[in-house]
Design an enzyme around this catalytic site. Structure first.
Site, short mmCIF file in Angstrom:
data_model
loop_
_atom_site.label_atom_id
_atom_site.label_comp_id
_atom_site.label_asym_id
_atom_site.label_seq_id
_atom_site.Cartn_x
_atom_site.Cartn_y
_atom_site.Cartn_z
N SER A 126 0.83 -1.20 0.00
CA SER A 126 0.00 0.00 0.00
C SER A 126 0.87 1.25 0.00
O SER A 126 1.99 1.25 0.55
CB SER A 126 -0.85 -0.05 1.27
OG SER A 126 -1.42 1.20 1.51
N TYR A 151 -1.64 -1.89 11.10
CA TYR A 151 -1.92 -2.37 9.74
C TYR A 151 -0.81 -1.91 8.79
O TYR A 151 -0.25 -2.70 8.04
CB TYR A 151 -3.29 -1.87 9.25
CG TYR A 151 -3.45 -2.07 7.75
CD1 TYR A 151 -3.67 -3.33 7.22
CD2 TYR A 151 -3.34 -0.98 6.87
CE1 TYR A 151 -3.78 -3.51 5.83
CE2 TYR A 151 -3.45 -1.16 5.50
CZ TYR A 151 -3.67 -2.42 4.98
OH TYR A 151 -3.76 -2.60 3.63
N LYS A 155 2.29 -4.01 6.39
CA LYS A 155 2.66 -3.89 4.97
C LYS A 155 4.16 -3.62 4.86
O LYS A 155 4.85 -4.21 4.03
CB LYS A 155 1.85 -2.78 4.30
CG LYS A 155 0.38 -3.12 4.19
CD LYS A 155 0.15 -4.33 3.28
CE LYS A 155 -1.18 -4.96 3.45
NZ LYS A 155 -1.35 -6.27 2.83
#
Ligand SMILES: NC(=O)c1ccc[n+]([C@@H]2O[C@H](COP(=O)([O-])OP(=O)(O)OC[C@H]3O[C@@H](n4cnc5c(N)ncnc54)[C@H](O)[C@@H]3O)[C@@H](O)[C@H]2O)c1
Length: 345
Positions: A126, A151, A155
């Site tokens: 992302s 989160y 990534k």
């Protein structure tokens, strides 16, 4: 026919990628634990392509299940890994759920991919890894910032795990795709985004407000240093995004990759403000949106859009669909959800 495993293939992005893979004559296998999707998606995919696929309900956090599946399917040619938990807010309240689901699953999968004769992996990352970049548009070489949430950290760490593994396993070939802001749905309106609870992303919030499921859209801040004062993002149509995966997988299968670990930004290269999204939605739907400006939200990035030169020139992919296309398809999907009483979780 090359066999591709898609983990999380019943989710929002995964389902669109499955359709594009089938359109390109790949034989698709899906693993999903249905933690954030439903079996109806299989039906949607089948109604679009008319092509059968293999589905197994497997939780990738269960190492033995991953081992068993990949030993039964050792002839898989490539893996596209979407399965992960993705709610930023939830990850702040429950970091261990995110580290377990997003990191354990990746490690177990990578261990098994590394045993296959064809070791090819595509990973969903992302633009969140860039944070507020000091230079716009954001190039792949831009510094990776301290993540704002667990989160985001999964990534960043996920990318690192794959990069480290590629360094010592030269026969492993991986591509990380850093998505900007996926929006929209397949033009058939048979698959799309089904957010859990209150949508965390702008577009589902806009369409749910448009259809009357939410009373009002709150726009966080109209005094940012942008032309209209609202935040700017790079909204990429999910079908364009899906096509990028097919191109990336072909690059690995045809051994065209220069490095055994490559990273590409997947965006349109164009930033659009929140107000532009609202105005475009009103234009395509004919619905007047109820919205108001509220205080800025802590942690919001002012502006982020991709430099897409690397994806355009090296990967050979370019976005084709517009913000208008994305919002139009998201609106058709929202109307179908309501018409068919498909629940928003
Ligand atoms: N949607 C976005 O805005 C966005 C942006 C950047 C990156 N990503 C990443 O792209 C990927 C796909 O995102 P999405 O929007 O399609 O999410 P999604 O939640 O719609 O899809 C993820 C799918 O994975 C499944 N899954 C989750 N944990 C699993 C597990 N342990 N075992 C098996 N299946 C599991 C879920 O049931 C779901 O079907 C994720 O890795 C996400 O972090 C998404």
């Amino acid at each position: 026919m090359k066999k591709i495993l898609v983990t999380g293939g019943l989710g929002y992005i995964g389902s669109h990628v499955v359709v594009e893979l089938q359109n390109n004559n790949f034989d698709v296998l899906i693993i999903d634990d249905l933690s954030n999707s439903s079996l109806d998606v299989l039906d949607g995919i089948y109604r679009i392509t008319g092509v059968k696929l293999t589905f197994e309900r497997i939780d990738l956090k269960k190492k033995q299940s991953v081992v068993d599946f990949l030993s039964r399917h050792a002839d898989i040619d490539g893996v596209i890994h979407f399965a992960a938990s993705k709610a930023v807010g939830e990850s702040v309240g429950n970091p261990l759920k995110y580290y377990e689901n997003n990191i354990h699953s990746l490690v177990y999968l990578l261990q098994e991919v590394n045993k296959l004769s064809s070791k090819k992996l595509i990973f969903s990352s992302s633009c969140t890894v860039y944070g507020q970049a000091s230079e716009l548009p954001i190039a792949e070489e831009a510094p990776i910032k301290a993540p704002e949430s667990p989160y985001g950290n999964t990534k960043k760490v996920g990318e690192q795990i794959i990069r480290d593994t590629c360094k010592i396993s030269r026969s492993l070939n991986a591509i990380t795709l850093r998505y900007f802001n996926p929006i929209g749905a397949h033009k058939s309106a048979l698959i799309g985004e089904l957010p859990v609870g209150t949508p965390q992303n702008l577009v589902p919030y806009v369409t749910q407000t448009g259809i009357g499921l939410r009373e009002k859209l709150s726009i966080y801040g109209n005094d940012y240093p942008t032309p209209d004062g609202t935040c700017i993002r790079d909204y990429i149509h999910v079908v364009d995004l899906a096509k990028a995966h097919v191109i990336a997988m072909k690059r690995l299968l045809e051994e065209k990759n220069i490095d055994n670990y490559e990273v590409y930004n997947i965006g349109t290269g164009k930033g659009s403000s929140v107000l532009e999204v609202v105005n475009t939605f009103e234009e395509v739907s004919g619905v007047k949106l109820n919205y108001s400006f509220v205080e800025r939200r802590v942690g919001d990035i002012i502006s982020a859009y991709a430099k897409t030169t690397k994806a355009n020139t090296i990967l050979g992919w370019k976005s084709e669909l517009t913000l208008k296309d994305g919002l139009q398809s998201a609106w058709e999907w929202e109307k179908r959800l309501v018409l068919n009483k498909i629940r928003h979780f």
